[in-house]
Write a protein that holds these residues in place. Structure first.
Motif, PDB file in Angstrom:
ATOM      1  N   ALA A   1       0.827  -1.208   0.000  1.00  0.00           N
ATOM      2  CA  ALA A   1       0.000   0.000   0.000  1.00  0.00           C
ATOM      3  C   ALA A   1       0.856   1.250   0.000  1.00  0.00           C
ATOM      4  N   GLY A   2       0.268   2.338  -0.492  1.00  0.00           N
ATOM      5  CA  GLY A   2       0.950   3.621  -0.524  1.00  0.00           C
ATOM      6  C   GLY A   2       0.367   4.482  -1.629  1.00  0.00           C
TER       7      GLY A   2
ATOM      8  N   VAL B   1       0.412   3.343   6.514  1.00  0.00           N
ATOM      9  CA  VAL B   1       0.104   1.992   6.033  1.00  0.00           C
ATOM     10  C   VAL B   1       0.796   0.932   6.883  1.00  0.00           C
ATOM     11  N   ARG B   2       1.989   1.260   7.418  1.00  0.00           N
ATOM     12  CA  ARG B   2       2.643   0.293   8.295  1.00  0.00           C
ATOM     13  C   ARG B   2       1.848   0.101   9.577  1.00  0.00           C
ATOM     14  N   ASN B   3       1.392   1.188  10.168  1.00  0.00           N
ATOM     15  CA  ASN B   3       0.617   1.093  11.404  1.00  0.00           C
ATOM     16  C   ASN B   3      -0.685   0.317  11.213  1.00  0.00           C
TER      17      ASN B   3
ATOM     18  N   GLY C   1      10.813   0.236   7.962  1.00  0.00           N
ATOM     19  CA  GLY C   1      11.114  -1.176   7.767  1.00  0.00           C
ATOM     20  C   GLY C   1      10.322  -1.821   6.652  1.00  0.00           C
ATOM     21  N   LEU C   2       9.472  -1.050   5.962  1.00  0.00           N
ATOM     22  CA  LEU C   2       8.673  -1.612   4.876  1.00  0.00           C
ATOM     23  C   LEU C   2       9.516  -1.833   3.626  1.00  0.00           C
ATOM     24  N   ALA C   3       9.296  -2.964   2.957  1.00  0.00           N
ATOM     25  CA  ALA C   3       9.915  -3.190   1.652  1.00  0.00           C
ATOM     26  C   ALA C   3       9.345  -2.195   0.647  1.00  0.00           C
ATOM     27  N   ILE C   4      10.091  -1.933  -0.417  1.00  0.00           N
ATOM     28  CA  ILE C   4       9.707  -0.935  -1.412  1.00  0.00           C
ATOM     29  C   ILE C   4       9.390  -1.608  -2.747  1.00  0.00           C
ATOM     30  N   VAL C   5       8.221  -1.279  -3.303  1.00  0.00           N
ATOM     31  CA  VAL C   5       7.812  -1.735  -4.629  1.00  0.00           C
ATOM     32  C   VAL C   5       7.541  -0.499  -5.475  1.00  0.00           C
TER      33      VAL C   5
ATOM     34  N   ALA D   1       4.443  -3.890   2.590  1.00  0.00           N
ATOM     35  CA  ALA D   1       5.366  -3.203   1.681  1.00  0.00           C
ATOM     36  C   ALA D   1       4.749  -1.870   1.289  1.00  0.00           C
ATOM     37  N   LEU D   2       5.625  -0.940   0.951  1.00  0.00           N
ATOM     38  CA  LEU D   2       5.206   0.399   0.522  1.00  0.00           C
ATOM     39  C   LEU D   2       5.288   0.488  -0.988  1.00  0.00           C
ATOM     40  N   ARG D   3       4.169   0.850  -1.623  1.00  0.00           N
ATOM     41  CA  ARG D   3       4.174   1.106  -3.055  1.00  0.00           C
ATOM     42  C   ARG D   3       4.111   2.613  -3.286  1.00  0.00           C
ATOM     43  N   GLY D   4       4.739   3.047  -4.364  1.00  0.00           N
ATOM     44  CA  GLY D   4       4.722   4.468  -4.697  1.00  0.00           C
ATOM     45  C   GLY D   4       5.557   4.682  -5.944  1.00  0.00           C
ATOM     46  N   GLY D   5       5.081   5.508  -6.839  1.00  0.00           N
ATOM     47  CA  GLY D   5       5.755   5.702  -8.115  1.00  0.00           C
ATOM     48  C   GLY D   5       6.763   6.836  -8.097  1.00  0.00           C
TER      49      GLY D   5
END
Length: 344
Positions: free
Chosen positions: A100-101, A118-120, A159-163, A125-129
């Motif tokens: 999400a993101g 979104v982590r809370n 600590g979120l993975a990045i996509v 994982a964090l998405r964002g362009g």
């Protein structure tokens, strides 16, 4: 072609089969399993003397893969593939994941607020362009390298993975340097040179279905990445174009069980792009998990009314928190569970 070894085949037997495949001018791909090893053959197997290979010690039988997408098919590998994009973040298996993101990285304050929100709520994982393909050349195109650096900063804080998405080969190299998973968007699903390039980079790949692509098209695109030696491909249903203008796209839920029957690759769902309407995202996300999706990809923005792209389909943080709560219940009802939030 797939050479299936006997359960008691020795390492020497496996090596002999691989040597013979090389001798005939092809590349072997050993795939150890829980019970036995299978050896895939990459290339035009019509030219292979399979009868000789079938007679080698330790060989149980030789299977001719019928699907045009060989390595993506269940004929090639029956067990589900699990793709780990970062420590503790695994797509496939019994756990359901949530990426999400925001649609775009707009500023440091915006992406950090999004990441913490979104982590809370329980995202994995964090998405964002950082690079944004837009229909209009005058629309916001993303922050580029600066956006990637901000995503890396958000990962360090949460600590979120990045996509994040790559639009071309040069951009893919940058994304591979900063992110954990390279997203190939719908517009580039059939950009075969880009698919080959990201296959060689070795990073996990999230491959979105094209806006007018069949499932066969999607799996053939995945094959381009797999054929370059990268087994870590995650498919994503994100809706297809239709004649109806009630929603942005037609969100094809049937793609989830169809893909799972045809392929061992995990499949996620993107109800944000699939509908384009905020009030439709939550019900379709619930439906996707109920249909068996391995995860969902959702757009969330701290202030959607001020978003530089896709604000109309972005959830408010409190809506996302409620969605995650509901998804936990739905996953449990079908004997799955939401994956635990990664430890910082």
């Amino acid at each position: 072609m797939l050479v299936v070894m006997q359960p008691n085949a020795s390492a020497a037997d496996i090596d002999k089969v691989c040597d013979e495949i090389v001798r005939q001018g092809f590349k072997p791909l050993p795939m150890p399993g829980a019970v036995r090893t299978a050896i895939g053959l990459l290339g035009d197997d019509a030219q292979v003397d399979w009868s000789y290979i079938e007679g080698l010690p330790g060989v149980a039988n030789v299977l001719i893969v019928q699907k045009p997408y060989r390595q993506a098919s269940r004929e090639w590998k029956n067990e589900n593939t699990i793709v780990e994009i970062a420590p503790g973040v695994r797509v496939g298996g019994s756990d359901v994941v949530v990426f999400a993101g925001p649609c775009s990285v707009e500023s440091e304050a915006q992406i950090l607020a999004s990441a913490h929100a979104v982590r809370n709520a329980g995202a994995h994982a964090l998405r964002g362009g950082a690079f944004k393909p837009r229909s209009s050349p005058y629309a916001f195109q993303g922050l580029g390298l600066e956006g990637l650096k901000l995503l890396a900063l958000a990962r360090n804080e949460t600590g979120l993975a990045i996509v994040t998405e790559a639009m071309d080969e040069r951009g893919a190299d940058l994304v591979a340097e900063y992110a954990d998973c390279i997203q190939i968007g719908a517009r580039n699903m059939q950009n075969y040179s880009l698919l080959r390039h990201v296959g060689k980079l070795g990073k996990p790949v999230l491959l979105k279905r094209g806006m007018a692509a069949t499932i066969n098209d999607l799996l053939l695109s995945a094959e381009y990445v797999l054929s370059e030696g990268n087994p870590n491909v995650i498919l994503c249903e994100r809706g297809v174009r239709t004649f109806d203008s009630a929603t942005r796209n037609l969100f094809d839920l049937t793609a989830i069980p169809v893909v799972q029957k045809l392929s061992h690759l995990p499949i996620m769902a993107d109800p944000s792009h699939g509908t384009g309407l905020r009030d439709k995202v939550t019900p379709m996300a619930r439906a996707a998990v109920a249909a068996g999706a391995d995860g969902i990809l959702v757009e969330v923005h701290p202030t959607p009314d001020k978003a530089l792209s896709d604000g109309a389909q972005s959830l408010y943080p409190e809506q996302f928190t409620e969605l995650v709560r509901q998804l936990r219940l739905i996953a449990g009802a079908i004997d799955r569970q939401l994956a635990p939030t990664p430890v910082r």
